[in-house]
Design an enzyme around this catalytic site. Structure first.
Site, PDB file in Angstrom:
ATOM      1  N   HIS A  22      37.379 -71.278-100.422  1.00  0.00           N
ATOM      2  CA  HIS A  22      37.626 -72.710-101.402  1.00  0.00           C
ATOM      3  C   HIS A  22      36.375 -72.893-102.019  1.00  0.00           C
ATOM      4  O   HIS A  22      35.470 -73.695-101.509  1.00  0.00           O
ATOM      5  CB  HIS A  22      38.298 -73.642-100.564  1.00  0.00           C
ATOM      6  N   HIS A  24      35.023 -73.485-105.995  1.00  0.00           N
ATOM      7  CA  HIS A  24      35.084 -73.663-107.386  1.00  0.00           C
ATOM      8  C   HIS A  24      33.870 -72.958-108.238  1.00  0.00           C
ATOM      9  O   HIS A  24      32.711 -73.305-107.916  1.00  0.00           O
ATOM     10  CB  HIS A  24      35.277 -74.940-107.832  1.00  0.00           C
ATOM     11  N   HIS A 210      46.090 -77.404-103.719  1.00  0.00           N
ATOM     12  CA  HIS A 210      45.122 -78.443-103.221  1.00  0.00           C
ATOM     13  C   HIS A 210      46.063 -79.621-102.873  1.00  0.00           C
ATOM     14  O   HIS A 210      47.106 -80.077-103.456  1.00  0.00           O
ATOM     15  CB  HIS A 210      44.185 -79.052-104.625  1.00  0.00           C
ATOM     16  N   GLU A 213      44.152 -84.363 -99.893  1.00  0.00           N
ATOM     17  CA  GLU A 213      42.900 -84.662 -99.967  1.00  0.00           C
ATOM     18  C   GLU A 213      42.732 -86.122-100.451  1.00  0.00           C
ATOM     19  O   GLU A 213      42.594 -87.074 -99.790  1.00  0.00           O
ATOM     20  CB  GLU A 213      42.163 -83.433-101.140  1.00  0.00           C
ATOM     21  N   ASP A 310      33.760 -76.151-101.022  1.00  0.00           N
ATOM     22  CA  ASP A 310      34.260 -76.684-102.220  1.00  0.00           C
ATOM     23  C   ASP A 310      33.753 -76.635-103.509  1.00  0.00           C
ATOM     24  O   ASP A 310      33.973 -75.781-104.390  1.00  0.00           O
ATOM     25  CB  ASP A 310      34.642 -78.212-101.823  1.00  0.00           C
TER      26      ASP A 310
END
Length: 368
Positions: A22, A24, A210, A213, A310
């Site tokens: 994970h 980005h 996703h 969260e 992340d």
């Protein structure tokens, strides 16, 4: 020893082989690169040097709100609108992964956010793939072996998800290994993108979503039922489906709700990102410090937990830093850190033979 690196049982955490699921692309742009490209594109950056820009990201991302956290991406995506910029950023991204000891990574990004200067989605994907290949070659020349695949993300607050799903499938032979939906989670469930997920299922194309969260169990349920998610992006609020029925010192008896039991029993990986989860307020129901994060509880209960960054830039982090902090907080040993990598390898969007090879690479690296 490099900054943020520590030793566990005498081993440098940075030198251990790692898997990043994970991560980005627009959340991992080097601050110095942002400043250079902003100047090139005539964009006003909020700081004139890399150190200042790091501080700006830290200030902006520590609000405890995912919505506020996501606003920082306006800057990074603004400098990612040309083939040259995408290739450079992807190359540097891979170089940074390799320097962090990552042996396999999945780079997620949303092509629809990088078309304002006239690129087609296919041109954007190929530009990123060129950067990945250049980064892999550079890592190899430096004596580090790494493999990186692309995850195409659809933005859950737009209506381009089916188009992006078709793009991902069309580019599966050109470096794309899976699909994701990202962006503001609360109010934008996976069910709103059912057509895209139906198409991906028909094409036998792997999906992570996703969920869990900024929103809770309903979001996770929709990711599983509507998205057919094989992994949960974050998924930390799955802990809302755990009921502590008895606590005696360190012994805790927990009753699993139906969603939690499904996720655990089917080994659906949780892409947990501790630092990010603190920044966005994802764990506020349990506290505000790393020791309050339900990571350890989920791990002890047998969930397939994985450790992720992340957004390296927004959280000023790395896998080395995340693992080091977890080890210090929960007294983890090398066996624990290895287990997290095995979980990630098993959940990677790779053929089973290649996942087995990845497990061997991890085992050899930890035994070294």
């Amino acid at each position: 020893m490099a900054k943020n690196d520590v030793t566990v049982q005498g081993r440098s955490v940075r030198d251990l082989p790692k898997v990043s699921l994970h991560d980005h692309l627009d959340g991992g742009v080097r601050p110095g690169t942002i400043i250079e490209l902003a100047d090139e594109f005539g964009i006003a950056a909020p700081a004139s040097d890399a150190a200042g820009l790091r501080r700006w990201f830290a200030d902006q991302c520590g609000s405890g709100s995912l919505v506020e956290y996501l606003k920082t991406f306006a800057l990074t995506t603004a400098v990612m609108q040309s083939e040259g910029a995408l290739t450079r950023i992807a190359r540097e991204f891979v170089e940074d992964l390799a320097a962090d000891g990552v042996v396999y990574g999945e780079m997620r990004w949303a092509p629809e956010q990088h078309l304002t200067a006239g690129l087609s989605p296919e041109q954007a994907v190929r530009a990123v793939q060129r950067g990945i290949e250049e980064g892999v070659d550079a890592a190899d020349a430096a004596g580090r072996s790494i493999r990186v695949g692309q995850l195409i993300s659809g933005m859950r607050h737009t209506d381009h998800t089916l188009e992006m799903a078709k793009l991902a499938v069309a580019m599966r032979g050109e470096g794309v290994v899976g699909f994701d939906i990202a962006g503001p989670e609360d109010g934008f469930p996976a069910s709103a993108h059912r057509a895209a997920f139906d198409y991906l299922a028909e094409q036998f194309f792997p999906v992570t979503v996703h969920a869990g969260e900024a929103a809770g169990l309903d979001s996770i349920r929709s990711a599983l039922l509507d998205g057919r998610a094989l992994r949960l992006g974050h998924g930390v609020r799955l802990a809302e489906d755990l009921l502590i029925v008895d606590r005696n010192g360190d012994d805790v008896q927990v009753q699993l709700g139906p969603v939690a039991r499904w996720v655990r029993d089917r080994e659906i990986a949780l892409e947990l990102s501790p630092s990010s989860n603190l920044q966005t307020g994802a764990i506020e129901a349990w506290g505000t410090g790393l020791g309050d994060h339900p990571f350890d509880l989920l791990y002890q209960l047998g969930f397939s937990v994985t450790v992720n960054v992340d957004n390296r830039t927004m959280s000023d982090t790395s896998l080395t830093k995340e693992l080091s902090q977890l080890a210090a907080t929960f007294d983890y040993t090398l066996d624990d850190l290895e287990a997290f990598q095995f979980n990630a390898a098993a959940a990677a969007f790779l053929p089973v033979e290649e996942r087995e090879e990845l497990v061997e690479i991890i085992a050899e690296g930890f035994d070294r």
